[in-house]
Design an enzyme around this catalytic site. Structure first.
Site, short mmCIF file in Angstrom:
data_model
loop_
_atom_site.label_atom_id
_atom_site.label_comp_id
_atom_site.label_asym_id
_atom_site.label_seq_id
_atom_site.Cartn_x
_atom_site.Cartn_y
_atom_site.Cartn_z
CB CYS A 248 -0.56 2.40 4.01
SG CYS A 248 -2.17 1.81 3.46
CG ASP A 249 3.26 1.25 4.44
OD1 ASP A 249 2.83 1.72 5.50
OD2 ASP A 249 3.07 0.07 4.09
CB CYS B 8 -0.93 0.00 1.21
SG CYS B 8 -1.98 1.46 1.32
#
Length: 320
Positions: free
Chosen positions: A147-148, A144
Site C-alpha cells: 500500500c505505502d 502494508c
C-alpha cells in the site's frame, strides 16, 4: 429491541468488500442491509469503513490517477451503495444465530432476520504498542508495504518481524527504497526457507537480530528514526529511517463467529475455493476476513462482488 425485520441479504461489516457487496446486491434488487461497524471496548479506534479509514493517500486503486484519501474513497463507496437503496446501520452486530433460516443478526439497536448473510468484518493489523507508533501512523509507520512502499522511494526504512510476511515486505520494499533494515526479536527467522534465502541474499536488506523497537521518533514532517534495543545486551541505538513497516501479522475480526463458522489456523474464515461460500449454507465471507494473502482494497472489493453474486444465485436456487 424493535421487532425483527426479515430481509434477503444482510452484510456484516463495511470497507471495500462490504460496500461492494451492497452495491451489487442492491442493484440486483435484494435490498441489502449493512451493519457498518464501529468502536468497541476492545477496539475503541475502530471506525466504519475498515482499514482504509486510517489510510491517507491511496494511489493504487484504479480510477484515481491523482490519488484519493482512504476516508474519501470509503465515503464514495458508501454513497454508491446508498444510491441503490442499501440500508446502512453505523453500529456493530452483537449476536448472530446461524442455526436456522432466516438467520438472526442482532445489532446494538436493531435486529433482523435474513435469508442470507455476507460477512466482511475485515482484519486488524497487529502493532508494536511502543511510544511514538500511533503518532506517526501514516506519517512513516505502516502495516502494508504494497500500500505505502511507493511513498518511500530511495529512502531508508525499517521492517519489524521475522515471518513470511516480514520477508515479503522487506523484499518488496528493497525494489523501491534505498535500504531496508529488518528488526527481529530472535536470532533466527520464522519465515519459510525460500523467503529467508531471498531476503538474506538481497544486498539492500540487512538484519538486526535479538532486537526490538522501543520508540518511534520524528517531527512535524513525519517519522525520522527509531530507538532500537538489543534484547541480549540491553544497549539501545538510534537508527535513522523515514519509514517503519510493522509486519508481525493481522488478526481477522471473527470473534462473533467462533465455534460457528470454520476457520483456518490463523483464524481467517474458510471459504470454498473459487467462491465466497462458508461451511453454512447461505452464509458467505469476503474481504480480509477470509484473505490472509493479498489484503488489498481492490481484491477485497472483488470478493465483495463475488459474495453478492453468490448470495443472489443461492437465493434463486432456493426459491427465494
Amino acid at each position: 429491541m424493535a421487532e425483527e425485520k426479515i430481509n434477503k441479504v444482510t452484510i456484516i461489516g463495511s470497507g471495500p468488500a462490504g460496500y461492494t457487496a451492497a452495491i451489487y446486491a442492491a442493484r440486483a434488487n435484494l435490498q441489502p442491509v449493512v451493519f457498518a461497524g464501529g468502536p468497541t471496548l476492545d477496539h475503541p479506534q475502530r471506525v466504519p469503513g475498515g482499514q482504509l479509514m486510517v489510510t491517507t493517500d491511496v494511489e493504487n486503486y484504479p480510477g484515481f490517477p491523482e490519488a484519493i484519501t482512504g476516508p474519501e474513497l470509503m465515503e464514495r463507496f458508501q454513497k454508491q451503495a446508498e444510491r441503490f437503496g442499501t440500508v446502512i446501520h453505523m453500529e456493530n452486530v452483537v449476536k448472530v444465530d446461524f442455526s436456522q433460516r432466516p438467520f438472526l443478526i442482532q445489532g446494538e439497536s436493531v435486529s433482523y432476520r435474513s435469508e442470507t448473510v455476507i460477512i466482511s468484518t475485515g482484519a486488524t493489523a497487529k502493532w508494536l504498542g511502543v511510544k511514538g507508533e500511533d503518532a506517526y501512523k501514516n506519517r512513516g509507520v505502516s502495516a502494508c508495504a504494497t500500500c505505502d512502499g511507493a511513498f518511500f522511494k530511495n529512502q531508508d526504512v525499517l521492517v519489524v518481524g521475522g515471518g513470511d510476511t516480514a520477508m515479503e515486505e522487506a523484499t518488496y520494499l528493497a525494489k523501491i527504497v534505498k535500504h531496508v533494515t529488518v528488526i527481529h526479536r530472535r536470532d533466527t527467522l520464522r519465515a519459510s526457507k525460500v523467503m529467508q534465502e531471498r531476503a538474506l541474499q538481497n544486498p539492500k536488506i540487512s538484519f538486526l537480530w535479538n532486537s526490538a523497537v522501543e520508540e518511534v521518533l520524528g517531527d512535524n514532517k513525519g517519522m525520522n528514526g527509531a530507538v532500537v534495543r538489543n534484547l541480549k545486551t540491553g544497549d539501545s541505538q538510534l537508527i535513522k529511517a523515514t519509514g517503519l513497516f510493522v509486519a508481525i501479522g493481522h488478526t481477522p475480526n471473527t470473534e462473533l463467529f467462533q465455534g460457528v463458522l470454520e476457520t483456518h489456523q490463523g483464524g481467517y474464515l474458510k471459504t470454498v475455493p473459487g467462491s465466497t461460500r462458508t461451511n453454512i449454507e447461505g452464509v458467505f465471507a469476503c474481504g480480509d476476513v477470509q484473505d490472509s494473502y493479498y489484503r488489498q482494497a481492490i481484491t477485497a472489493a472483488g470478493t465483495g462482488c463475488m459474495a453478492a453474486i453468490d448470495a443472489e444465485r443461492w437465493l434463486i436456487e432456493h426459491g427465494e
